[in-house]
Design a protein around this motif. Structure first.
Motif, PDB file in Angstrom:
ATOM      1  N   CYS A  93       0.721  -1.156  -0.117  1.00  0.00           N
ATOM      2  CA  CYS A  93       0.057   0.109   0.288  1.00  0.00           C
ATOM      3  C   CYS A  93       0.897   1.327  -0.020  1.00  0.00           C
ATOM      4  O   CYS A  93       0.353   2.265  -0.643  1.00  0.00           O
ATOM      5  CB  CYS A  93      -0.710   0.072   1.453  1.00  0.00           C
ATOM      6  N   LEU A 105      -1.095  -6.215  -5.093  1.00  0.00           N
ATOM      7  CA  LEU A 105      -2.126  -6.183  -3.741  1.00  0.00           C
ATOM      8  C   LEU A 105      -3.646  -6.831  -4.183  1.00  0.00           C
ATOM      9  O   LEU A 105      -4.370  -7.453  -3.533  1.00  0.00           O
ATOM     10  CB  LEU A 105      -2.473  -4.597  -3.565  1.00  0.00           C
ATOM     11  N   VAL A 118      -5.700   0.886   0.341  1.00  0.00           N
ATOM     12  CA  VAL A 118      -4.651   1.897  -0.058  1.00  0.00           C
ATOM     13  C   VAL A 118      -4.727   3.074   0.970  1.00  0.00           C
ATOM     14  O   VAL A 118      -3.786   3.704   1.502  1.00  0.00           O
ATOM     15  CB  VAL A 118      -4.342   1.864  -1.511  1.00  0.00           C
ATOM     16  N   TYR A 121      -3.834   3.519   4.698  1.00  0.00           N
ATOM     17  CA  TYR A 121      -2.471   3.717   5.170  1.00  0.00           C
ATOM     18  C   TYR A 121      -1.948   5.028   4.755  1.00  0.00           C
ATOM     19  O   TYR A 121      -0.758   5.252   4.896  1.00  0.00           O
ATOM     20  CB  TYR A 121      -1.856   2.707   4.535  1.00  0.00           C
TER      21      TYR A 121
END
Length: 122
Positions: A93, A105, A118, A121
């Motif tokens: 991420c 991912l 994503v 984070y």
């Protein structure tokens, strides 16, 4: 193959949150009735999960507000994915760092929530 209707149905039931502090406090604020915790296996994650279970059980009683603890159900993952950890997901991420060329991912989590994971984070 993931279809559009399955993606929308799945996405409507998933909420991505990165929580700091005690998870039981977050659970009470969300009016949760229980916790579901995904683990790779008891061999890999059992010791840490038992510690967290203790905190989630005794935290509401000791630190308040005085409430009965939320029950926790552990969901053990498919052994084919035992190499996947939260650290690997975070690394992907935060800049797409790959440990080797096979990781993407979208091959590790449902494609319909990649963007939310994503964003969580950052």
């Amino acid at each position: 193959k993931e279809t559009h209707s399955i993606s929308n149905r799945l996405k409507s039931k998933i909420q991505v949150e990165v929580v700091s502090g005690y998870i039981w406090r977050f659970g009470f604020k969300q009016r949760a009735s229980s916790f579901f915790r995904g683990i790779r296996s008891w061999e890999k994650d059992g010791k840490d999960e038992q510690h967290l279970l203790g905190l989630n059980t005794w935290g509401p009683i000791v630190y308040g507000p005085m409430k009965w603890p939320l029950p926790t159900t552990f969901l053990e993952g498919d052994p084919r994915y035992n190499h996947v950890s939260s650290t690997l997901i975070r690394d992907l991420c935060k800049g797409g760092k790959k440990r080797d060329d096979e990781y993407d991912l979208s091959t590790l989590i449902p494609k319909c929530i990649v963007e939310e994971v994503v964003k969580s984070y950052f």
